[in-house]
Design a protein around this motif. Structure first.
Motif, mmCIF file in Angstrom:
data_model
loop_
_atom_site.group_PDB
_atom_site.id
_atom_site.type_symbol
_atom_site.label_atom_id
_atom_site.label_comp_id
_atom_site.label_asym_id
_atom_site.label_seq_id
_atom_site.Cartn_x
_atom_site.Cartn_y
_atom_site.Cartn_z
ATOM 1 N N SER A 62 -18.137 -46.211 41.100
ATOM 2 C CA SER A 62 -19.081 -45.531 41.976
ATOM 3 C C SER A 62 -20.358 -45.333 41.182
ATOM 4 N N GLY A 63 -21.306 -46.236 41.377
ATOM 5 C CA GLY A 63 -22.530 -46.219 40.567
ATOM 6 C C GLY A 63 -22.200 -46.572 39.127
ATOM 7 N N ASP A 64 -22.572 -45.694 38.192
ATOM 8 C CA ASP A 64 -22.247 -45.901 36.782
ATOM 9 C C ASP A 64 -20.902 -45.286 36.422
ATOM 10 N N LEU A 65 -20.282 -44.574 37.340
ATOM 11 C CA LEU A 65 -19.044 -43.847 37.054
ATOM 12 C C LEU A 65 -17.832 -44.665 37.468
ATOM 13 N N HIS A 66 -16.708 -44.421 36.761
ATOM 14 C CA HIS A 66 -15.451 -45.107 37.062
ATOM 15 C C HIS A 66 -14.355 -44.076 37.320
ATOM 16 N N PHE A 67 -13.428 -44.462 38.189
ATOM 17 C CA PHE A 67 -12.321 -43.570 38.541
ATOM 18 C C PHE A 67 -11.028 -44.374 38.615
ATOM 19 N N CYS A 68 -9.883 -43.683 38.353
ATOM 20 C CA CYS A 68 -8.590 -44.359 38.348
ATOM 21 C C CYS A 68 -8.107 -44.586 39.772
ATOM 22 N N SER A 69 -8.613 -43.810 40.721
ATOM 23 C CA SER A 69 -8.175 -43.960 42.107
ATOM 24 C C SER A 69 -9.283 -43.465 43.038
ATOM 25 N N ILE A 70 -9.134 -43.828 44.304
ATOM 26 C CA ILE A 70 -10.116 -43.382 45.302
ATOM 27 C C ILE A 70 -10.052 -41.865 45.454
ATOM 28 N N ASP A 71 -8.819 -41.317 45.328
ATOM 29 C CA ASP A 71 -8.655 -39.860 45.434
ATOM 30 C C ASP A 71 -9.495 -39.135 44.394
ATOM 31 N N HIS A 72 -9.461 -39.652 43.144
ATOM 32 C CA HIS A 72 -10.216 -39.001 42.073
ATOM 33 C C HIS A 72 -11.717 -39.198 42.250
ATOM 34 N N ARG A 73 -12.106 -40.344 42.829
ATOM 35 C CA ARG A 73 -13.534 -40.552 43.109
ATOM 36 C C ARG A 73 -14.012 -39.522 44.133
ATOM 37 N N ASP A 74 -13.200 -39.351 45.191
ATOM 38 C CA ASP A 74 -13.557 -38.387 46.236
ATOM 39 C C ASP A 74 -13.533 -36.964 45.684
ATOM 40 N N ALA A 75 -12.513 -36.663 44.842
ATOM 41 C CA ALA A 75 -12.391 -35.325 44.268
ATOM 42 C C ALA A 75 -13.590 -35.020 43.372
ATOM 43 N N TYR A 76 -14.005 -36.027 42.576
ATOM 44 C CA TYR A 76 -15.142 -35.819 41.664
ATOM 45 C C TYR A 76 -16.428 -35.624 42.465
ATOM 46 N N GLN A 77 -16.587 -36.442 43.498
ATOM 47 C CA GLN A 77 -17.817 -36.367 44.295
ATOM 48 C C GLN A 77 -17.872 -35.076 45.101
ATOM 49 N N SER A 78 -16.710 -34.623 45.620
ATOM 50 C CA SER A 78 -16.690 -33.375 46.376
ATOM 51 C C SER A 78 -16.928 -32.184 45.460
ATOM 52 N N SER A 79 -16.388 -32.268 44.213
ATOM 53 C CA SER A 79 -16.592 -31.158 43.269
ATOM 54 C C SER A 79 -18.033 -31.138 42.788
ATOM 55 N N SER A 80 -18.655 -32.319 42.655
ATOM 56 C CA SER A 80 -20.050 -32.350 42.213
ATOM 57 C C SER A 80 -20.982 -31.914 43.325
ATOM 58 N N ASP A 81 -20.530 -32.097 44.584
ATOM 59 C CA ASP A 81 -21.339 -31.643 45.707
ATOM 60 C C ASP A 81 -21.406 -30.119 45.747
ATOM 61 N N LYS A 82 -20.261 -29.493 45.356
ATOM 62 C CA LYS A 82 -20.189 -28.031 45.379
ATOM 63 C C LYS A 82 -21.156 -27.438 44.335
ATOM 64 N N ASP A 83 -21.344 -28.169 43.227
ATOM 65 C CA ASP A 83 -22.254 -27.696 42.186
ATOM 66 C C ASP A 83 -23.667 -27.858 42.708
#
Ligand code: ZN
Length: 83
Positions: A62-83
């Motif tokens: 996802s852009g410059d970032l990498h994730f082990c699964s789609i779940d973790h990509r969504d979790a990271y993006q949702s957590s970064s949205d909250k910030d």
């Protein structure tokens, strides 16, 4: 008699040259495999969510970032949205 010896010598020389060529060719080809040993191999990336390392071609990018699964990509993006 001497002609027979020359013929034999030429035969041995050609056989030896061919054998050396074969050896050279065999040494030249696996060098592609040995060069892989020098390289770290497949590029490893780190999941931004859980920190696990996995090959880049298996990672969710996802852009410059990498994730082990789609779940973790969504979790990271949702957590970064909250910030
Ligand atoms: Zn993860």
């Amino acid at each position: 008699m001497s002609l027979l010896i020359i013929r034999l010598l030429v035969f041995v020389l050609v056989f030896w040259a061919g054998w050396r060529l074969w050896q050279y060719w065999q040494q030249a080809r696996p060098s592609e495999k040995t060069s892989d040993k020098d390289d770290p191999g497949p590029k490893m990336v780190k999941c931004q969510e859980c920190g696990v390392h996995l090959p880049a071609d298996e990672a969710i990018q996802s852009g410059d970032l990498h994730f082990c699964s789609i779940d973790h990509r969504d979790a990271y993006q949702s957590s970064s949205d909250k910030d």
